[in-house]
Design an enzyme around this catalytic site. Sequence first.
Site, PDB file in Angstrom:
ATOM      1  N   ARG A 161      36.420  51.502  40.217  1.00 24.84           N
ATOM      2  CA  ARG A 161      37.823  51.137  40.494  1.00 24.84           C
ATOM      3  C   ARG A 161      38.515  52.220  41.321  1.00 24.84           C
ATOM      4  NH1 ARG A 161      35.549  47.491  38.374  1.00 24.84           N
ATOM      5  NH2 ARG A 161      36.254  46.236  36.599  1.00 24.84           N
ATOM      6  N   SER A 233      44.438  44.679  34.353  1.00 31.41           N
ATOM      7  CA  SER A 233      44.223  45.884  33.539  1.00 31.41           C
ATOM      8  C   SER A 233      45.165  46.994  33.997  1.00 31.41           C
ATOM      9  CB  SER A 233      42.790  46.390  33.692  1.00 31.41           C
ATOM     10  OG  SER A 233      41.889  45.363  33.418  1.00 31.41           O
ATOM     11  N   GLU A 334      45.549  52.103  36.395  1.00 28.61           N
ATOM     12  CA  GLU A 334      44.783  51.421  37.439  1.00 28.61           C
ATOM     13  C   GLU A 334      45.670  51.018  38.632  1.00 28.61           C
ATOM     14  OE1 GLU A 334      41.385  48.682  36.478  1.00 28.61           O
ATOM     15  OE2 GLU A 334      42.581  47.329  37.718  1.00 28.61           O
TER      16      GLU A 334
HETATM   17  P1  FAD Z   1      48.649  45.006  46.234  1.00 26.41           P
HETATM   18  O1  FAD Z   1      49.019  44.987  44.798  1.00 26.41           O
HETATM   19  O2  FAD Z   1      49.592  44.406  47.190  1.00 26.41           O
HETATM   20  O3  FAD Z   1      48.341  46.513  46.674  1.00 26.41           O
HETATM   21  C1  FAD Z   1      47.545  47.350  45.871  1.00 26.41           C
HETATM   22  C2  FAD Z   1      47.399  48.711  46.565  1.00 26.41           C
HETATM   23  O4  FAD Z   1      46.662  48.557  47.772  1.00 26.41           O
HETATM   24  C3  FAD Z   1      48.756  49.293  46.994  1.00 26.41           C
HETATM   25  O5  FAD Z   1      48.682  50.690  46.875  1.00 26.41           O
HETATM   26  C4  FAD Z   1      48.887  48.890  48.459  1.00 26.41           C
HETATM   27  O6  FAD Z   1      49.687  49.777  49.189  1.00 26.41           O
HETATM   28  C5  FAD Z   1      47.425  48.959  48.922  1.00 26.41           C
HETATM   29  N1  FAD Z   1      47.107  47.979  49.977  1.00 26.41           N
HETATM   30  C6  FAD Z   1      47.204  46.624  49.901  1.00 26.41           C
HETATM   31  N2  FAD Z   1      46.748  46.070  51.031  1.00 26.41           N
HETATM   32  C7  FAD Z   1      46.348  47.079  51.845  1.00 26.41           C
HETATM   33  C8  FAD Z   1      45.796  47.137  53.157  1.00 26.41           C
HETATM   34  N3  FAD Z   1      45.555  46.043  53.890  1.00 26.41           N
HETATM   35  N4  FAD Z   1      45.527  48.365  53.672  1.00 26.41           N
HETATM   36  C9  FAD Z   1      45.761  49.505  52.973  1.00 26.41           C
HETATM   37  N5  FAD Z   1      46.298  49.507  51.728  1.00 26.41           N
HETATM   38  C10 FAD Z   1      46.583  48.305  51.173  1.00 26.41           C
HETATM   39  N6  FAD Z   1      41.182  43.878  39.800  1.00 26.41           N
HETATM   40  C11 FAD Z   1      39.839  44.003  39.682  1.00 26.41           C
HETATM   41  O7  FAD Z   1      39.254  44.949  40.239  1.00 26.41           O
HETATM   42  N7  FAD Z   1      39.104  43.130  38.935  1.00 26.41           N
HETATM   43  C12 FAD Z   1      39.668  42.089  38.299  1.00 26.41           C
HETATM   44  O8  FAD Z   1      38.976  41.312  37.657  1.00 26.41           O
HETATM   45  C13 FAD Z   1      41.085  41.922  38.398  1.00 26.41           C
HETATM   46  N8  FAD Z   1      41.709  40.929  37.736  1.00 26.41           N
HETATM   47  C14 FAD Z   1      43.060  40.811  37.793  1.00 26.41           C
HETATM   48  C15 FAD Z   1      43.684  39.801  37.063  1.00 26.41           C
HETATM   49  C16 FAD Z   1      45.061  39.654  37.106  1.00 26.41           C
HETATM   50  C17 FAD Z   1      45.721  38.558  36.311  1.00 26.41           C
HETATM   51  C18 FAD Z   1      45.841  40.532  37.912  1.00 26.41           C
HETATM   52  C19 FAD Z   1      47.322  40.350  37.988  1.00 26.41           C
HETATM   53  C20 FAD Z   1      45.232  41.552  38.620  1.00 26.41           C
HETATM   54  C21 FAD Z   1      43.837  41.702  38.569  1.00 26.41           C
HETATM   55  N9  FAD Z   1      43.171  42.736  39.271  1.00 26.41           N
HETATM   56  C22 FAD Z   1      41.811  42.856  39.182  1.00 26.41           C
HETATM   57  C23 FAD Z   1      43.940  43.690  40.095  1.00 26.41           C
HETATM   58  C24 FAD Z   1      44.249  43.172  41.527  1.00 26.41           C
HETATM   59  O9  FAD Z   1      44.175  41.783  41.601  1.00 26.41           O
HETATM   60  C25 FAD Z   1      43.305  43.768  42.573  1.00 26.41           C
HETATM   61  O10 FAD Z   1      43.373  45.166  42.554  1.00 26.41           O
HETATM   62  C26 FAD Z   1      43.627  43.282  43.991  1.00 26.41           C
HETATM   63  O11 FAD Z   1      42.647  43.743  44.894  1.00 26.41           O
HETATM   64  C27 FAD Z   1      45.007  43.727  44.495  1.00 26.41           C
HETATM   65  O12 FAD Z   1      45.272  43.008  45.691  1.00 26.41           O
HETATM   66  P2  FAD Z   1      46.753  42.843  46.242  1.00 26.41           P
HETATM   67  O13 FAD Z   1      46.638  42.239  47.607  1.00 26.41           O
HETATM   68  O14 FAD Z   1      47.607  42.141  45.282  1.00 26.41           O
HETATM   69  O15 FAD Z   1      47.190  44.371  46.398  1.00 26.41           O
HETATM   70  P1  NAP Z   2      34.871  41.864  28.587  1.00 26.78           P
HETATM   71  O1  NAP Z   2      33.847  41.004  29.250  1.00 26.78           O
HETATM   72  O2  NAP Z   2      35.428  41.448  27.266  1.00 26.78           O
HETATM   73  O3  NAP Z   2      34.333  43.351  28.467  1.00 26.78           O
HETATM   74  C1  NAP Z   2      35.164  44.358  27.880  1.00 26.78           C
HETATM   75  C2  NAP Z   2      34.917  45.650  28.604  1.00 26.78           C
HETATM   76  O4  NAP Z   2      33.578  46.033  28.393  1.00 26.78           O
HETATM   77  C3  NAP Z   2      35.149  45.524  30.083  1.00 26.78           C
HETATM   78  O5  NAP Z   2      36.113  46.464  30.413  1.00 26.78           O
HETATM   79  C4  NAP Z   2      33.809  45.804  30.740  1.00 26.78           C
HETATM   80  O6  NAP Z   2      33.881  46.846  31.715  1.00 26.78           O
HETATM   81  C5  NAP Z   2      32.935  46.321  29.621  1.00 26.78           C
HETATM   82  N1  NAP Z   2      31.626  45.628  29.621  1.00 26.78           N
HETATM   83  C6  NAP Z   2      31.304  44.462  28.988  1.00 26.78           C
HETATM   84  N2  NAP Z   2      29.996  44.189  29.157  1.00 26.78           N
HETATM   85  C7  NAP Z   2      29.486  45.177  29.929  1.00 26.78           C
HETATM   86  C8  NAP Z   2      28.187  45.450  30.463  1.00 26.78           C
HETATM   87  N3  NAP Z   2      27.150  44.642  30.238  1.00 26.78           N
HETATM   88  N4  NAP Z   2      28.041  46.545  31.238  1.00 26.78           N
HETATM   89  C9  NAP Z   2      29.071  47.378  31.504  1.00 26.78           C
HETATM   90  N5  NAP Z   2      30.331  47.173  31.014  1.00 26.78           N
HETATM   91  C10 NAP Z   2      30.531  46.096  30.238  1.00 26.78           C
HETATM   92  O7  NAP Z   2      36.093  42.154  29.598  1.00 26.78           O
HETATM   93  P2  NAP Z   2      37.375  41.312  30.009  1.00 26.78           P
HETATM   94  O8  NAP Z   2      38.554  42.146  29.726  1.00 26.78           O
HETATM   95  O9  NAP Z   2      37.306  39.893  29.509  1.00 26.78           O
HETATM   96  O10 NAP Z   2      37.165  41.293  31.603  1.00 26.78           O
HETATM   97  C11 NAP Z   2      36.040  40.676  32.167  1.00 26.78           C
HETATM   98  C12 NAP Z   2      35.736  41.289  33.518  1.00 26.78           C
HETATM   99  O11 NAP Z   2      36.831  41.062  34.417  1.00 26.78           O
HETATM  100  C13 NAP Z   2      35.537  42.799  33.467  1.00 26.78           C
HETATM  101  O12 NAP Z   2      34.535  43.164  34.374  1.00 26.78           O
HETATM  102  C14 NAP Z   2      36.875  43.352  33.889  1.00 26.78           C
HETATM  103  O13 NAP Z   2      36.770  44.605  34.554  1.00 26.78           O
HETATM  104  C15 NAP Z   2      37.370  42.285  34.860  1.00 26.78           C
HETATM  105  N6  NAP Z   2      38.835  42.223  34.851  1.00 26.78           N
HETATM  106  C16 NAP Z   2      39.498  43.218  35.503  1.00 26.78           C
HETATM  107  C17 NAP Z   2      40.890  43.217  35.546  1.00 26.78           C
HETATM  108  C18 NAP Z   2      41.609  44.270  36.328  1.00 26.78           C
HETATM  109  O14 NAP Z   2      42.808  44.141  36.534  1.00 26.78           O
HETATM  110  N7  NAP Z   2      40.942  45.306  36.761  1.00 26.78           N
HETATM  111  C19 NAP Z   2      41.602  42.217  34.917  1.00 26.78           C
HETATM  112  C20 NAP Z   2      40.889  41.241  34.225  1.00 26.78           C
HETATM  113  C21 NAP Z   2      39.505  41.248  34.209  1.00 26.78           C
HETATM  114  P3  NAP Z   2      34.415  46.663  33.219  1.00 26.78           P
HETATM  115  O15 NAP Z   2      35.883  46.446  33.111  1.00 26.78           O
HETATM  116  O16 NAP Z   2      34.045  47.953  33.842  1.00 26.78           O
HETATM  117  O17 NAP Z   2      33.701  45.507  33.835  1.00 26.78           O
END
Ligand code: FAD
Ligand code: NAP
Length: 341
Positions: A161, A233, A334
Amino acid sequence: MTIALLEQVDLQPLNTLALPARARYFTRIETVEQLVEALAWAERKQLPRLILGGGSNIVLRGDFPGLVLQIALMGRQSNGEQVTVGAGENWHELVQWTLAQGLYGLENLTLIPGTAGAAPIQNIGAYGVELAERLVSVRGWSLMDGAERELSAADCGFGYRDSIFKRKLRDRFVITSITLQLGRQFQPVLHYPALRDALVANSVPDALAVEAAVRGIRQSRLPDPVALPNAGSFFKNPVVSRNQFERLQARYPDLPQFPAPDGIKLPAAWLVDRSGWKGRRLGPVGVHAQQAIVLIHYLDGAVAGQGDGEALLQLAAAIQADVRQRFDVALELEPTVHGAA
Ligand code: FAD
Ligand code: NAP
């Protein structure tokens, strides 16, 4: 001037936490020429710049005193198994489009909100797949040398991340397009238990089945930001040394663990839950009742309209302090934080 500048623009509908904030200046970027012109205009005025995608991973601490550039650079092209997409393309729609082309590799990353251009910023990941594994290169505008640059995946310094865009190049590089390497041969990644369980009846799942399973799990587990504003997250899963993990495990034998390249990854959700925060609410902000790392900005009830970025960050700080005191583990935010206090 080819850019349209707006003043005092309401950013509340443009961030998924629905935090109240205004942009002093705002412009929508549809071409690289507009991007260059807008950046130069802000430079001349000595204004800070905020690059905005879908607003799903930002915390707006308060009004933004400079220019917000909303990235709407569109376009998708495939060249064999590689695809190049404009930074403003919606990520989830891109995943659907690649599958429709018979190009595989993004199934596990379905339904992640936001834009393609923001995906490299935190190296988006879900269900065992990270963007870094699929990314060939990014193109963008470097504010360090005022020129268009291409960075290879290796140049992006990807981590868990994390990327160079959150560190050395934070606010110094605007991504205009990304190129991904996909495949026509489907190679499932199914080691996350929730995903395996969802596909148990499906002995040889195809890419569409995996995408549908991930989509189903996400819809059942994650709060929809439209109903309950959130940024996914709020904390990264911390990675600790093996020594620290063993010390913690001696006290908490049920502490889950996952191997990580540089130590042991602990689920932040478990740490927050065991610190007593799951489901707690402090007025207009709180912790989701099912997902302990998802912080919510409530828009309902007696305190509706009173929440802001400061309240949310205070809640996050209280959680971080409790987790540190109880487990001696530092939780990192995050989302990125922007705007004046
Ligand atoms: P923004 O929120 O608009 O920007 C995020 C950052 O990136 C800011 O600092 C902004 O300045 C910068 N930025 C945006 N665009 C650019 C660009 N073109 N060039 C340079 N900088 C830029 N993330 C995960 O990794 N895994 C998930 O499973 C996941 N699930 C999510 C679920 C939900 C319900 C929500 C609300 C969020 C989730 N996220 C997840 C987080 C988020 O969706 C991601 O990080 C996504 O990539 C953000 O995209 P955005 O366009 O909304 O970025
Ligand atoms: P989950 O499947 O219930 O798992 C809970 C946590 O355990 C997660 O954080 C995941 O890490 C870790 N995990 C589970 N199985 C794993 C494996 N086999 N190897 C390594 N790590 C493992 O998680 P959840 O909350 O429902 O989310 C599901 C997936 O969507 C995850 O990958 C999560 O990162 C992603 N997600 C991300 C965001 C965001 O905003 N970043 C929001 C929603 C969902 P990781 O998080 O490192 O995968």
